[in-house]
Design a protein around this motif. Structure first.
Motif, PDB file in Angstrom:
ATOM      1  N   PHE A  18       0.823  -1.199   0.000  1.00 18.41           N
ATOM      2  CA  PHE A  18       0.000   0.000   0.000  1.00 18.41           C
ATOM      3  C   PHE A  18       0.866   1.261   0.000  1.00 18.41           C
ATOM      4  CE2 PHE A  18      -1.978   3.392   2.575  1.00 18.41           C
ATOM      5  CZ  PHE A  18      -3.005   3.736   1.711  1.00 18.41           C
ATOM      6  N   TYR A  21       2.503   1.573  -3.493  1.00 18.53           N
ATOM      7  CA  TYR A  21       1.530   1.931  -4.528  1.00 18.53           C
ATOM      8  C   TYR A  21       1.041   3.370  -4.360  1.00 18.53           C
ATOM      9  CZ  TYR A  21       1.187  -3.027  -5.828  1.00 18.53           C
ATOM     10  OH  TYR A  21       1.456  -4.293  -6.249  1.00 18.53           O
ATOM     11  N   ARG A  22       0.893   3.817  -3.136  1.00 20.78           N
ATOM     12  CA  ARG A  22       0.435   5.187  -2.907  1.00 20.78           C
ATOM     13  C   ARG A  22       1.444   6.200  -3.441  1.00 20.78           C
ATOM     14  NH1 ARG A  22      -1.132   6.798   3.117  1.00 20.78           N
ATOM     15  NH2 ARG A  22       0.998   6.033   3.418  1.00 20.78           N
ATOM     16  N   ARG A  26       0.762   8.802  -6.605  1.00 23.50           N
ATOM     17  CA  ARG A  26       0.973  10.242  -6.523  1.00 23.50           C
ATOM     18  C   ARG A  26       1.729  10.752  -7.741  1.00 23.50           C
ATOM     19  NH1 ARG A  26       2.999  10.565  -0.214  1.00 23.50           N
ATOM     20  NH2 ARG A  26       0.933  10.354   0.772  1.00 23.50           N
ATOM     21  N   ALA A  51      -4.576   9.470  -4.248  1.00 21.58           N
ATOM     22  CA  ALA A  51      -3.534   8.463  -4.453  1.00 21.58           C
ATOM     23  C   ALA A  51      -3.770   7.242  -3.562  1.00 21.58           C
ATOM     24  CB  ALA A  51      -2.158   9.064  -4.169  1.00 21.58           C
ATOM     25  N   SER A  52      -4.204   7.460  -2.326  1.00 22.44           N
ATOM     26  CA  SER A  52      -4.483   6.343  -1.416  1.00 22.44           C
ATOM     27  C   SER A  52      -5.643   5.498  -1.929  1.00 22.44           C
ATOM     28  CB  SER A  52      -4.798   6.871  -0.017  1.00 22.44           C
ATOM     29  OG  SER A  52      -3.689   7.551   0.539  1.00 22.44           O
ATOM     30  N   ALA A  55      -4.512   3.444  -4.897  1.00 24.86           N
ATOM     31  CA  ALA A  55      -3.675   2.341  -4.427  1.00 24.86           C
ATOM     32  C   ALA A  55      -4.532   1.222  -3.833  1.00 24.86           C
ATOM     33  CB  ALA A  55      -2.675   2.857  -3.401  1.00 24.86           C
TER      34      ALA A  55
END
Length: 292
Positions: A18, A21-22, A26, A51-52, A55
C-alpha cells in the motif's frame, strides 16, 4: 475475520504494498491527470487522498477480494490507523476516480513501446446464471441476452471488446450489450489505435469490415475458415500465434475478477472494469508487482 491473511507477514506485505503503490499513484496523478480533476472544491480537506484510494483499488484487484464490502473490512482490520471514510462515502469517492484511471491509462499508453501490431477480440461479461437469462432485470435497456460461442451457451449481460498489443497491453476497450456482433463494434474499438496492423479471429472475417478498416487507415488480418478458398496458404502460423496473446490477457483479466462483477450500477461496473484494466497494464509494464 477474513481468509486472506492468516499471519502477520501477510498483513505486513499488504501494508508495504500500500505504501509503495500510494507513492507511485501520486507520481502518476501528478503526471497524467488533468488539473480540472485535481483542483476541485475542498480537495485539500479530504481525509483520504486520491492516491491512497487508487492504491487501495489496485490492491483490491490484486488480492482478488470478491466484494467491496469485504475489502473495506479487510483494510479497516489490517490498517486501523488509516483515516478510512464511511463506507458509502468511500464508494462514492472511488466512483469519482474513474476519470483518473482513464487519464493514467491513456497517458501510459502514449508513452509505451507498443509496436505496429494490435490484436482485437471480445469476451462475455455475464450478470446472472444462465437460467435467468430471459427474466433478469439488472441493467435493463443496457444489457441483453447474447451467445458465447466459446462455451456454446447463451448468457445475459455485456460484451467487452478489447484491443491489445502483442505483449498484452490493453490499448482500448468498449462495453456493449451481449447481442452486439464483434464486427459491428470493431470500428469504434479500433478508432485512434496507434498500431496500423490489426489481427483478429474468424469472427471478424468479411470483406466489408476489411474495407472499413482500410478507410480508417488500418490493415486487418483474420484467418480464413477451413472451408474457404486458399485457407491453408493464408493462415499464417506466426500471425495466429500473435493473436493468441490476447487470450492470455483475457485469462489474466478473468483471474482478477472481471467476469464476476456484482456491481448494481453503471458507475460501479465501470469502476471495477477501469480498476482491473489499469492494474493489468501496470503489471504488464512492470510498474506494479504481479499478484502471483
Amino acid at each position: 475475520m477474513l481468509n486472506h491473511f492468516h499471519s502477520k507477514l501477510n498483513r505486513h506485505n499488504f501494508q508495504i504494498k500500500f505504501g509503495h503503490y500510494r507513492l507511485m499513484m501520486r507520481h502518476l496523478i501528478k503526471r497524467y491527470v488533468p488539473g480540472k480533476y485535481l483542483e476541485r472544491r475542498n480537495v485539500e480537506n479530504t481525509k483520504l487522498s486520491d492516491a491512497s484510494l487508487l492504491a487501495l483499488m489496485c490492491l483490491k484487484v490484486q488480492y482478488q477480494v470478491a466484494t467491496w464490502k469485504k475489502f473495506y473490512q479487510l483494510v479497516n482490520d489490517v490498517m486501523p490507523s488509516l483515516p478510512l471514510l464511511e463506507y458509502s462515502r468511500f464508494m462514492r469517492r472511488c466512483k469519482n476516480l474513474i476519470p483518473f484511471f482513464q487519464s493514467i491509462r491513456n497517458g501510459l499508453i502514449k508513452e509505451s513501446n507498443y509496436g505496429d501490431i494490435a490484436v482485437i477480440d471480445s469476451f462475455p461479461l455475464p450478470l446472472c446464471q444462465s437460467h435467468r437469462n430471459f427474466r433478469a432485470v439488472l441493467f435493463q435497456n443496457l444489457a441483453d441476452p447474447g451467445y458465447n460461442a466459446t462455451k456454446r451457451k447463451y448468457y445475459y449481460g455485456f460484451k467487452v471488446h478489447v484491443v491489445t498489443d502483442t505483449q498484452g497491453l490493453i490499448l482500448n476497450y468498449e462495453l456493449t450489450p451481449a447481442s452486439i456482433h464483434d464486427a459491428r463494434a470493431a470500428p469504434e474499438v479500433i478508432e485512434n489505435c496507434p498500431c496500423p496492423f490489426v489481427i483478429a479471429d474468424v469472427g471478424y472475417v468479411g470483406k466489408k469490415l476489411w474495407q472499413v478498416f482500410a478507410r480508417m487507415g488500418y490493415l486487418l488480418w483474420t484467418p480464413y475458415r477451413s472451408n474457404m478458398l486458399h485457407a491453408r496458404q493464408h493462415n499464417s502460423r506466426q500471425l495466429k500465434k500473435f493473436r493468441r496473446r490476447i487470450e492470455s490477457c483475457f485469462a489474466d483479466l478473468t483471474r482478477q475478477g472481471i467476469e464476476h462483477s456484482i456491481a448494481r450500477s453503471p458507475g460501479g461496473l465501470q469502476m471495477n472494469i477501469e480498476a482491473i484494466m489499469l492494474t493489468h497494464n501496470l503489471e504488464i509494464m512492470g510498474i506494479l508487482q504481479t499478484s502471483n
